[in-house]
Structure formats: structure tokens, C-alpha cells
Design an enzyme around this catalytic site. Sequence first.
Site, PDB file in Angstrom:
ATOM      1  N   HIS A   1       0.835  -1.210   0.000  1.00  0.00           N
ATOM      2  CA  HIS A   1       0.000   0.000   0.000  1.00  0.00           C
ATOM      3  C   HIS A   1       0.876   1.269   0.000  1.00  0.00           C
ATOM      4  O   HIS A   1       0.880   2.028   0.967  1.00  0.00           O
ATOM      5  CB  HIS A   1      -0.893  -0.043   1.246  1.00  0.00           C
ATOM      6  CG  HIS A   1      -2.108   0.822   1.168  1.00  0.00           C
ATOM      7  ND1 HIS A   1      -2.045   2.196   1.149  1.00  0.00           N
ATOM      8  CD2 HIS A   1      -3.422   0.518   1.108  1.00  0.00           C
ATOM      9  CE1 HIS A   1      -3.273   2.684   1.090  1.00  0.00           C
ATOM     10  NE2 HIS A   1      -4.118   1.698   1.052  1.00  0.00           N
TER      11      HIS A   1
ATOM     12  N   GLU B   1      -0.644   1.469  -5.735  1.00  0.00           N
ATOM     13  CA  GLU B   1      -0.382   0.241  -4.978  1.00  0.00           C
ATOM     14  C   GLU B   1      -0.341  -0.971  -5.895  1.00  0.00           C
ATOM     15  O   GLU B   1      -1.150  -1.076  -6.830  1.00  0.00           O
ATOM     16  CB  GLU B   1      -1.489   0.067  -3.930  1.00  0.00           C
ATOM     17  CG  GLU B   1      -1.750   1.312  -3.100  1.00  0.00           C
ATOM     18  CD  GLU B   1      -3.152   1.365  -2.503  1.00  0.00           C
ATOM     19  OE1 GLU B   1      -3.773   0.301  -2.327  1.00  0.00           O
ATOM     20  OE2 GLU B   1      -3.625   2.473  -2.225  1.00  0.00           O
TER      21      GLU B   1
HETATM   22  O1  TA6 Z   1      -5.968   2.174  -0.927  1.00  0.00           O
HETATM   23  C1  TA6 Z   1      -7.254   1.821  -1.146  1.00  0.00           C
HETATM   24  C2  TA6 Z   1      -8.038   1.644   0.154  1.00  0.00           C
HETATM   25  O2  TA6 Z   1      -8.626   0.378   0.174  1.00  0.00           O
HETATM   26  C3  TA6 Z   1      -9.079   2.743   0.251  1.00  0.00           C
HETATM   27  O3  TA6 Z   1     -10.368   2.206   0.040  1.00  0.00           O
HETATM   28  C4  TA6 Z   1      -8.900   3.300   1.652  1.00  0.00           C
HETATM   29  O4  TA6 Z   1      -9.702   2.580   2.565  1.00  0.00           O
HETATM   30  C5  TA6 Z   1      -7.412   3.043   1.876  1.00  0.00           C
HETATM   31  O5  TA6 Z   1      -7.204   1.751   1.326  1.00  0.00           O
HETATM   32  C6  TA6 Z   1      -6.935   3.206   3.291  1.00  0.00           C
HETATM   33  O6  TA6 Z   1      -7.446   2.208   4.115  1.00  0.00           O
HETATM   34  P1  TA6 Z   1      -7.072   2.287   5.692  1.00  0.00           P
HETATM   35  O7  TA6 Z   1      -7.662   1.046   6.296  1.00  0.00           O
HETATM   36  O8  TA6 Z   1      -5.570   2.306   5.786  1.00  0.00           O
HETATM   37  O9  TA6 Z   1      -7.654   3.571   6.189  1.00  0.00           O
END
Ligand code: TA6
Length: 280
Positions: free
Chosen positions: A152, A255
Site C-alpha cells: 500500500h 499500490e
Molecule cells: O488504498 C485503497 C483503500 O482500500 C481505500 O479504500 C482506503 O480505505 C485506503 O485503502 C486506506 O485504508 P485504511 O484502512 O488504511 O484507512
Amino acid sequence: TVKDSQGNITKVVLVEASGAAVEVYLYGATITSWKAKGKERLFLSKQAILDGSKAIRGGIPIVFPQFGLGKLVQHGFARTSNWQLLGYKDQIDGAKAMFLLTENEHSLSMWPHKFRAVYTIRLDSDTLNLSLSITNTNTSAAGSFDFTTLLHTYFLTPSISEVAVHNLAGLSYTDKVAKLDNVVEKNDPVSLASNVDRVYHNAPEKINIDISKHEAVLLTKTNFKDIVLWNPWAELAKGMADFGDDEYKQMVCVETGTVGSPISLAPGQTWEGHTSIVLQ
Ligand code: TA6
């Protein structure tokens, strides 16, 4: 290595001959900083919580065994687990560190499988190489498991308005903001001017990202099928306690993951995915 008051290693700082450096918290094996050619290349929220009570907001959290919402906690338990440092070397031709996560009481309480995850970080002067291998160490024949996984990555940019992501035209994506599936990307490059949350399916191995007018990176992936593009923008930023209201202007998440359809592993099988980020 940085230790806590009990003498446990909490963070590893890896430095390469050119001065490139990464900082990795054993919590989640989360890279929180990557400096190359004298500049920080990753975004870390000024409000990121670094005491192990919540996933770190920024750097490169590891998403495993579940991307997004589902049976498990959002994005799975890997990014909120304490990984073990297997070893590290400042090598002439690049510095390297390896981290290990296996099933434990915490993971077994959510996901009844035995596994071994090994995360390898390799640093060269202008490149960050990441490898994640997952082995199914269940013994019984019935012990197959499915998982989705993703790195991520939060890239740092001087201004989101200068970001342009190439090589996505023609791909089919899931738009989690508009709640639409099978949308075909028509733009090349893709820029961001509002909340974007998309899973581009079966994306090419090489993605060129303009970070600003003067900087670009090449993001390459092997065995990670998809690309996720995310920026929370102003509204959602306000609702995130560990993210400043204006920080959406200095970051973009591009990502690499296999999230559209799960990977299945039978007992004894290993999956391995690679991602590299090369300064252009
Ligand atoms: O990066 C995509 C994602 O799935 C978004 O939908 C958003 O939720 C992000 O990840 C961050 O998620 P988090 O659980 O770290 O707040």
C-alpha cells in the site's frame, strides 16, 4: 536498529553505500521512509500513529491476507502485526533486510491457517526492491487457503495536481467511489482532482508515474496483477484522525497487489510477488 525500553528492536534503519536509506518498523514491517538521491520519496502523515496501536498512515503498509473489507479486519492483520527481523546486510551492491511473520495467536483468532510470510527489502542508490513470499505451512490436505495481498505505497508529491499515472489507458477498473465495475480507463495519463479509489485489473508490469513536473518513478511489478489508485481528497481527509486535513495534496497511493481475485495456496506451496520503484 532502534530498540524500546525492554531492548526489543522496534525499527531498522538500512543505509546503502550512496546514502540511500529506508526506515522500517517491525510493526507491520512497515517502511516509513525511503530517502534516495537526498530526498524523501514516501509520504508519512504527520499524524501517523507509530506506537503499534493502529496501522501506520503512510510509507508502505503490507496488506495480507485480505485487501479491503471482508471477514477480517480491513486490509488484514499483517500491517498491525509485529514481524521478526530475520537479518540485514549493508552490502556493497545494495543493502538488504528480511522480515518474517508466521501464524500466531492473534492471526489464528481471525484466520485459521498456518503460513510463513517473508518480506525482503533491497536498496540500491535509486531503487527500492520489495519481495513478499507467502508459504502455506498447513500440514493437513484440507489446509488450502485463499488470500489477497498488496503493498500500500504512499508516494510523496509536492502537489497532487502535478501527479500523472501512465500506462493505465484501456484497463478495466472497479471504481469504489462511483461504485461501478468494469469501467474502461480512457485517460493516458490519469490525473487526480477528487477522491479516487480504483482497482485497475490486470495492469501492465511497468507503470510510469510523474510525481511532479520534475520527478518521475517507474513502478514495476511481478506476480502482482492489479494496481490500486487512491487519494482520499478533502472530505474523507477530514474524517481521518491520523491524516491532516490538507495532507491529501502531498500524497498519492499507487499500490501493487493481487486483489481482484484471490491467490490459492495448497499446503507446502509458496507464492512470491515483487515490486520495484526506480527513480527516473
Ligand atoms: O488504498 C485503497 C483503500 O482500500 C481505500 O479504500 C482506503 O480505505 C485506503 O485503502 C486506506 O485504508 P485504511 O484502512 O488504511 O484507512
